[in-house]
Write a protein that holds these residues in place. Structure first.
Motif, PDB file in Angstrom:
ATOM      1  N   ASN A 197     -31.953 -66.725 -20.924  1.00  0.00           N
ATOM      2  CA  ASN A 197     -31.321 -65.596 -20.244  1.00  0.00           C
ATOM      3  C   ASN A 197     -29.884 -65.400 -20.720  1.00  0.00           C
ATOM      4  OD1 ASN A 197     -31.814 -64.532 -16.782  1.00  0.00           O
ATOM      5  ND2 ASN A 197     -31.096 -63.412 -18.559  1.00  0.00           N
ATOM      6  N   GLY A 214     -27.255 -62.243 -23.636  1.00  0.00           N
ATOM      7  CA  GLY A 214     -25.927 -61.654 -23.578  1.00  0.00           C
ATOM      8  C   GLY A 214     -25.450 -61.188 -24.940  1.00  0.00           C
ATOM      9  N   MET A 234     -29.555 -59.065 -19.938  1.00  0.00           N
ATOM     10  CA  MET A 234     -29.570 -60.313 -19.162  1.00  0.00           C
ATOM     11  C   MET A 234     -30.114 -60.056 -17.765  1.00  0.00           C
ATOM     12  SD  MET A 234     -25.820 -61.785 -20.282  1.00  0.00           S
ATOM     13  CE  MET A 234     -25.946 -63.376 -19.483  1.00  0.00           C
ATOM     14  N   ARG A 278     -33.466 -61.475 -16.050  1.00  0.00           N
ATOM     15  CA  ARG A 278     -33.222 -62.426 -14.958  1.00  0.00           C
ATOM     16  C   ARG A 278     -34.335 -62.394 -13.925  1.00  0.00           C
ATOM     17  NH1 ARG A 278     -29.718 -62.574 -10.066  1.00  0.00           N
ATOM     18  NH2 ARG A 278     -29.480 -60.323 -10.284  1.00  0.00           N
ATOM     19  N   TYR A 294     -25.071 -61.105 -13.282  1.00  0.00           N
ATOM     20  CA  TYR A 294     -24.356 -61.682 -14.417  1.00  0.00           C
ATOM     21  C   TYR A 294     -22.983 -61.055 -14.613  1.00  0.00           C
ATOM     22  CZ  TYR A 294     -27.773 -64.938 -16.254  1.00  0.00           C
ATOM     23  OH  TYR A 294     -28.590 -66.018 -16.431  1.00  0.00           O
TER      24      TYR A 294
END
Length: 389
Positions: free
Chosen positions: A45, A49, A56, A60, A138
């Protein structure tokens, strides 16, 4: 008749111990696989990025949601407790600290891993308990780590790296001796190496994007303040819980180390002897394996699996009375059959010298590797010197 009954009971006890060892090994293996899967999904995950925070977030829900549910949290917590408990038990029951560099790294990282993972699980659980709607995405996490708490960012990175390296070493040690490694090794090895690197790069790239959004979006700044208030409210509870986890685990680790040292000191004054095919004779304390005695005395001895009884490279021929050694266990018998060992041959890592002395011949060069083991199972008794055969 009484003697036969005693022998039969002893055989049953050995069989029961072997069965228990197999069950404990399987539990440790399964719990370790759960932990490395957990870390793999987190690192994957993070690696996304490199593309964007949106990527992300989308991933997730697939990669991390299973670990946020109650079944996932329960499974992860159980895996940590089982793996930690069996690891401490293994440490306490060791007969010596004769370890390779890799095993030292593995053991030290293994001691550090459980409290780190438990702290991570506890933080997520407490924050969700305070506010069921609190779902730090995130953008929020990366903004906090890169803007407000860079030390926490470094800590989280170290946590993930410690757990990953520990799991990667364990996974490699388990798989490298299996025939399937020839088919999957070229894929698994790069994955073990590149996954954490890509995750770190994704963490940096995502952090830059989060900081840019934080600086330009007033609405997001307001959401950040609200989330930080929730985290501030949870801070005292988190500190208490983390302290308790570290204290309890630290005490258990100290108990395991104390038991280990007492076992070593108890046998220090008792001596047994081993004579090698070179004529070299060494003394040691009883209860050690022949492999441990070799390594403690700086005598080279093949042991690809680090004394776990899986590879067979520590095979020796016993040329004196074998009754001074512990009986063959189920694990050792299985490996001896697989490598087509001859009568009178033992695995040095599994044969423990209980009293007296023994003479042996090492049957393989100490520099053999896993490739040699996978590609050939020779009739190793042909490696015996002429005077011994």
């Amino acid at each position: 008749m009484t003697q036969g009954f005693v022998v039969e009971n002893a055989s049953v006890r050995r069989l029961d111990r072997s069965r228990v060892k197999r069950i404990l090994f399987q539990l440790r293996l399964v719990s370790g696989l759960v932990l490395i899967l957990y870390v793999l999904m987190h690192l994957t995950n993070l690696a996304l990025g490199l593309h964007s925070i949106d990527a992300m977030e989308k991933a997730r829900h697939v990669l991390l949601f299973p670990w946020m549910s109650w079944p996932g949290v329960t499974l992860l917590t159980a895996a940590v407790l089982v793996h930690a408990g069996l690891g401490l038990m293994t440490l306490a029951l060791r007969r010596s600290l004769t370890l390779s560099r890799t095993d030292w790294v593995q053991m030290c990282l293994g001691l550090i891993t459980p409290p780190l993972v438990l702290n991570h699980v506890a933080v997520a659980g407490i924050l969700h308990h305070l506010d069921p709607d609190f779902r730090p995405d995130y953008t929020f996490l990366l903004s906090v780590y890169w803007n407000l708490a860079p030390k926490s960012a470094l800590q989280q990175v170290l946590v993930v790296m410690v757990v990953w390296v520990h799991g990667a070493i364990g996974l490699y040690s388990w798989l490298v001796l299996k025939p399937v490694w020839r088919r999957i090794g070229a894929f698994v090895t790069p994955v073990l190496f590149f996954v954490p690197i890509l995750a770190l790069l994704g963490f940096v790239r995502g952090g830059k994007e989060a900081l840019a959004k934080l600086a330009a979006d007033g609405h997001w700044q307001e959401r950040m303040r609200h989330s930080l208030d929730i985290m501030a409210e949870a801070r005292p509870m988190l500190d208490v819980l983390q302290t308790r986890i570290l204290l309890i685990y630290g005490l258990l680790a100290l108990v395991a180390c104390a038991i280990l040292m007492l076992r070593i000191l108890k046998r220090r004054r008792m001596r047994v002897g081993v004579t090698f095919e070179t004529g070299q004779r060494v003394a040691a304390r009883p209860g050690l394996s022949l492999l441990e005695i070799s390594l403690l005395n700086h005598i080279p001895h093949a042991n690809i699996c680090s004394g776990r009884g899986r590879c067979g490279t520590c095979l020796v021929a016993i040329t004196s009375d074998p009754s001074v050694l512990t009986p063959v266990s189920a694990t050792e018998a299985q490996t001896l059959r697989r490598i087509q060992a001859a009568p009178g041959q033992r695995l040095a890592c599994q044969a423990h010298l209980t009293h007296g002395s023994v003479e042996l011949v090492r049957l393989l060069p100490f520099h053999v590797d896993a490739a040699f083991l996978r590609e050939s199972h020779p009739a190793i008794d042909t490696a015996l010197p002429e005077q011994v055969r």
